[in-house]
Design an enzyme around this catalytic site. Structure first.
Site, PDB file in Angstrom:
ATOM      1  N   ASP A   1       0.771  -1.241   0.000  1.00 53.44           N
ATOM      2  CA  ASP A   1       0.000   0.000   0.000  1.00 53.44           C
ATOM      3  C   ASP A   1       0.809   1.301   0.000  1.00 53.44           C
ATOM      4  O   ASP A   1       0.592   2.164  -0.825  1.00 53.44           O
ATOM      5  CB  ASP A   1      -0.924   0.029   1.218  1.00 53.44           C
ATOM      6  CG  ASP A   1      -1.910  -1.116   1.235  1.00 53.44           C
ATOM      7  OD1 ASP A   1      -1.813  -2.027   0.399  1.00 53.44           O
ATOM      8  OD2 ASP A   1      -2.793  -1.104   2.107  1.00 53.44           O
TER       9      ASP A   1
ATOM     10  N   GLU B   1       1.630  -9.661  11.281  1.00 52.18           N
ATOM     11  CA  GLU B   1       1.461  -9.274   9.870  1.00 52.18           C
ATOM     12  C   GLU B   1       2.817  -9.017   9.202  1.00 52.18           C
ATOM     13  O   GLU B   1       3.055  -9.425   8.073  1.00 52.18           O
ATOM     14  CB  GLU B   1       0.589  -8.008   9.837  1.00 52.18           C
ATOM     15  CG  GLU B   1       0.199  -7.524   8.464  1.00 52.18           C
ATOM     16  CD  GLU B   1      -0.690  -6.269   8.543  1.00 52.18           C
ATOM     17  OE1 GLU B   1      -0.894  -5.733   9.651  1.00 52.18           O
ATOM     18  OE2 GLU B   1      -1.176  -5.841   7.481  1.00 52.18           O
TER      19      GLU B   1
HETATM   20  C1  DGY Z   1      -6.039  -1.397   4.356  1.00 48.22           C
HETATM   21  O1  DGY Z   1      -7.184  -1.069   4.673  1.00 48.22           O
HETATM   22  O2  DGY Z   1      -5.016  -1.059   4.952  1.00 48.22           O
HETATM   23  C2  DGY Z   1      -5.873  -2.300   3.251  1.00 48.22           C
HETATM   24  O3  DGY Z   1      -4.539  -2.658   3.073  1.00 48.22           O
HETATM   25  C3  DGY Z   1      -6.440  -1.798   1.984  1.00 48.22           C
HETATM   26  O4  DGY Z   1      -6.470  -2.906   1.150  1.00 48.22           O
END
Ligand code: DGY
Length: 421
Positions: free
Chosen positions: A158, A382
């Site tokens: 992201d 994660e």
């Molecule tokens: C989040 O909401 O952080 C997700 O990675 C978007 O896909």
């Protein structure tokens, strides 16, 4: 005594919401596309029918144009933002309006290899849906030669530095008031900042404003960047899908054509000044000029080069635990902030799959050893600080449990299974 394998299986079962698996309770309460494909791979180590069910549920939300969305909002959950009402795609079940890295064919092939007889009917039923999704990538995202993304979330990585130049062009000043939920679940210093979120929302609002017309978003949207990570994943996925198709007796000429075009397009994302594959802003042709783990996914597609390997070894040697998501010797490196430095078991496993296919067992073994250490020290988080192994982000994470069971655990065998179709 409870083993790490037991814990990993319990995490997958615990995150199972009936036919689909959430990445982690709280932070990510829906079905995410690539998380779900990894969940299927994890389930395949102890419950093959459940693995196939996961992929079926994912593809049950496929759009008519072939896109498989990045989030499927099966049941409304106020603990996540931006939810289905913000995306406003009008699909049933409700979904987001962008896609995510197409790892499904790569992992479906590995899952099928675990039991060809049991999986044959399942993969045969899935094959047309996989092909339609790959066609969507070829038609809507690969016009520049490499695979492009229309939103940083589409990359799955992201807020990595790759997207900074494209993000700088996005006006996030008019998105209105909103309340983030992610920072209520995890330490905000490990998440993207507010300026990032303003821009993420501006892109969602543009997509919604044009009825999620993908051609229009590619042509006029606020953000369009070539993504080395997705390009390599898609290239490997095309090859794996073609192998699956051949084994099923299907005509795979079209798939082979997409793979050949994409391989020819790799030159467009090679930045000679950096000596590496690099993200590129497709609005003005400018390279991002940053080295990240997306470039190292080149191994997955057999597209590695000696100059790139020097960067891999340099940045890997500068940390202790796995491959950092951003260059640890650059000023932008933040060892604990989401995709701006941490080591991700899921990316380590994909790169390892490439190292395995490319006949690099020493590097694969090193990556596996370091990833195993992250998980045994810190738990099934994660992502992790690659300098000191601090666990980061969400706990009891589905894809970390899946990577443990399929690759990082001593019980997973010494090397990754390789498709033999
Ligand atoms: C989040 O909401 O952080 C997700 O990675 C978007 O896909």
């Amino acid at each position: 005594m409870t083993t790490h394998d037991d814990t990993a299986r319990a995490i997958l079962r615990g995150n199972d919401r009936g036919g689909y698996t959430v990445p982690t309770a709280g932070l990510y309460p829906y079905q995410w596309n690539w998380d779900s494909a990894f969940a299927a791979w994890g389930f395949s180590t102890f419950d093959l029918p459940r693995a196939w069910d996961e992929l079926d549920t994912l593809f049950s939300a496929q759009w008519d144009d072939g896109m498989v969305p990045h989030i499927i909002f099966h049941r409304d959950d106020p603990g996540y933002f931006p939810g289905p009402d913000v995306w406003g795609t009008g699909h049933v079940p409700a979904t987001s309006g962008i896609s995510q890295p197409p790892v499904a064919a790569i992992l479906a092939r590995l899952i099928w290899d675990r039991d060809r007889d049991l999986g044959e009917a399942r993969i045969r039923a899935l094959f047309p849906a996989l092909r339609a999704w790959h066609r969507w990538w070829a038609e809507y995202r690969c016009g520049s030669g490499a695979a492009a993304i229309t939103h940083p979330w589409e990359s799955g990585r992201d807020n990595c530095p790759d997207w900074d130049i494209g993000m700088a062009d996005v006006d996030g000043s008019n998105v209105g008031d909103y309340t983030r939920r992610d920072t209520g679940h995890v330490d905000p210093s490990m998440r993207p900042g507010k300026a990032d979120y303003d821009r993420y929302l501006a892109m969602v609002q543009f997509g919604r404003g044009c009825g999620w017309d993908q051609a229009r978003i590619v042509r006029d949207g606020p953000f369009l960047m070539a993504d080395p990570g997705i390009t390599f994943i898609l290239l490997r996925a095309h090859d794996d899908l073609a192998a699956i198709g051949r084994a099923l007796g299907e005509d795979v000429t079209e798939i082979e054509g997409w793979a050949a075009d994409l391989r020819a397009g790799l030159e467009t994302i090679w930045n000679p000044a950096l000596g590496a594959y690099d993200a590129r802003n497709l609005r003005d042709g400018e390279f991002a000029g940053v080295l990240g783990s997306g470039a190292f996914l080149a191994y997955l597609a057999g597209a590695e080069r000696p100059e790139l390997e020097q960067h891999l070894l340099r940045s890997w040697d500068a940390v202790k635990f796995g491959i950092p998501s951003a260059d640890p010797e650059s000023a932008i490196f933040e060892s604990r902030r989401y995709w701006r430095g941490p080591s991700w078991p899921v990316v380590n496993a994909l790169i390892a799959l490439g190292l395995h296919s490319g006949g690099r067992p020493e590097l694969e073994a090193r990556l596996r050893r370091e990833t195993r250490e992250l998980i045994t020290r810190g738990g099934f988080y994660e992502y992790f600080d690659p300098l000191d192994a601090t666990p980061c982000g969400g706990a009891d994470f589905t894809w970390t449990a899946a990577i443990w069971l399929t690759w990082a655990s001593p019980s997973a065998g010494e090397t990754l299974a390789q498709g033999a179709a």
